[in-house]
Design an enzyme around this catalytic site. Sequence first.
Site, mmCIF file in Angstrom:
data_model
loop_
_atom_site.group_PDB
_atom_site.id
_atom_site.type_symbol
_atom_site.label_atom_id
_atom_site.label_comp_id
_atom_site.label_asym_id
_atom_site.label_seq_id
_atom_site.Cartn_x
_atom_site.Cartn_y
_atom_site.Cartn_z
ATOM 1 N N HIS A 51 0.885 -1.261 0.001
ATOM 2 C CA HIS A 51 -0.218 -0.027 -0.089
ATOM 3 C C HIS A 51 1.033 1.285 0.028
ATOM 4 O O HIS A 51 2.008 1.217 0.342
ATOM 5 C CB HIS A 51 -0.887 -0.164 1.307
ATOM 6 C CG HIS A 51 -0.251 -0.114 2.731
ATOM 7 N ND1 HIS A 51 -0.356 -1.034 3.459
ATOM 8 C CD2 HIS A 51 0.346 0.946 3.230
ATOM 9 C CE1 HIS A 51 0.372 -0.897 4.438
ATOM 10 N NE2 HIS A 51 0.854 0.252 4.281
HETATM 11 C C1 T46 Z 1 3.155 0.812 6.690
HETATM 12 C C2 T46 Z 1 3.864 -0.317 7.153
HETATM 13 C C3 T46 Z 1 5.191 -0.300 7.140
HETATM 14 C C4 T46 Z 1 -3.819 -0.703 13.721
HETATM 15 O O1 T46 Z 1 -4.958 -0.861 14.207
HETATM 16 N N1 T46 Z 1 -3.347 0.354 14.169
HETATM 17 C C5 T46 Z 1 -2.050 0.686 13.397
HETATM 18 O O2 T46 Z 1 -1.395 1.837 13.923
HETATM 19 C C6 T46 Z 1 -1.410 0.172 12.518
HETATM 20 C C7 T46 Z 1 -0.292 0.146 11.715
HETATM 21 C C8 T46 Z 1 -2.227 -1.095 12.025
HETATM 22 N N2 T46 Z 1 -3.302 -1.499 12.626
HETATM 23 C C9 T46 Z 1 -4.328 -2.784 12.356
HETATM 24 C C10 T46 Z 1 -4.639 -2.687 10.843
HETATM 25 C C11 T46 Z 1 -4.717 -4.221 10.694
HETATM 26 O O3 T46 Z 1 -5.720 -4.654 11.145
HETATM 27 O O4 T46 Z 1 -3.267 -3.758 12.221
HETATM 28 C C12 T46 Z 1 -3.458 -4.749 11.386
HETATM 29 C C13 T46 Z 1 -2.134 -4.852 10.521
HETATM 30 O O5 T46 Z 1 -1.784 -3.649 9.621
HETATM 31 P P1 T46 Z 1 -1.296 -3.706 8.355
HETATM 32 O O6 T46 Z 1 -1.999 -4.823 7.677
HETATM 33 O O7 T46 Z 1 -1.705 -2.104 7.696
HETATM 34 O O8 T46 Z 1 0.202 -3.741 8.502
HETATM 35 P P2 T46 Z 1 1.232 -3.794 7.475
HETATM 36 O O9 T46 Z 1 2.581 -4.455 7.879
HETATM 37 O O10 T46 Z 1 0.850 -4.262 6.076
HETATM 38 O O11 T46 Z 1 1.773 -2.162 7.275
HETATM 39 C C14 T46 Z 1 2.155 -1.572 8.333
HETATM 40 C C15 T46 Z 1 1.373 -0.070 8.443
HETATM 41 O O12 T46 Z 1 0.006 -0.190 8.569
HETATM 42 C C16 T46 Z 1 1.718 0.895 7.269
HETATM 43 O O13 T46 Z 1 1.350 1.938 7.623
HETATM 44 O O14 T46 Z 1 3.452 1.743 6.337
HETATM 45 O O15 T46 Z 1 3.436 -1.101 8.211
#
Ligand code: T46
Length: 135
Positions: A51
């Site tokens: 993303h």
């Molecule tokens: C990014 C990369 C480097 C939350 O509830 N609060 C938060 O602050 C974050 C970051 C995530 N979440 C929840 C949303 C999803 O249900 O945690 C779950 C996993 O998040 P996500 O799939 O977005 O994780 P990554 O590792 O794909 O991405 C993350 C960050 O979301 C993103 O901003 O730049 O790490």
Amino acid sequence: MQKFIDIIDFEIKGDEKGSLISIEEHINLPFKIKRVYYIYNTQQKVIRGLHAHKKLNQLAICLNGSCDFVLDNGKNRETIKLDRKDKGILIQKNIWREMKNFSEDCVIMVLADQLYDSNDYINDYGEFLDYINNV
Ligand code: T46
């Protein structure tokens, strides 16, 4: 090639007791920290990220193990290995990111300049290209 990736090499304030790294907003970090999160227990074959963000700027540091960050500004794509506690990668807004090749023990700490906002995410690469060509 236009530079779109910033690596920050943090000074290690070591003494005979061990090592310490200090991160201070607007001193060795170019933004005010509003949120900190960390990523761990990632399965090895998993690709995370996939993303971009419209507003969010972040700094990622690998506190343990290693993983690869793929960053893409819509024109160029680069892969950076994060495997040091004194090396941070700045991930600015409008950059597509993918994280892969996680070691089992990988811990990534992320400092962010915005609170969590699911509306700030662009989850489709085609949409990302349209978006950055119109900002
Ligand atoms: C990014 C990369 C480097 C939350 O509830 N609060 C938060 O602050 C974050 C970051 C995530 N979440 C929840 C949303 C999803 O249900 O945690 C779950 C996993 O998040 P996500 O799939 O977005 O994780 P990554 O590792 O794909 O991405 C993350 C960050 O979301 C993103 O901003 O730049 O790490």
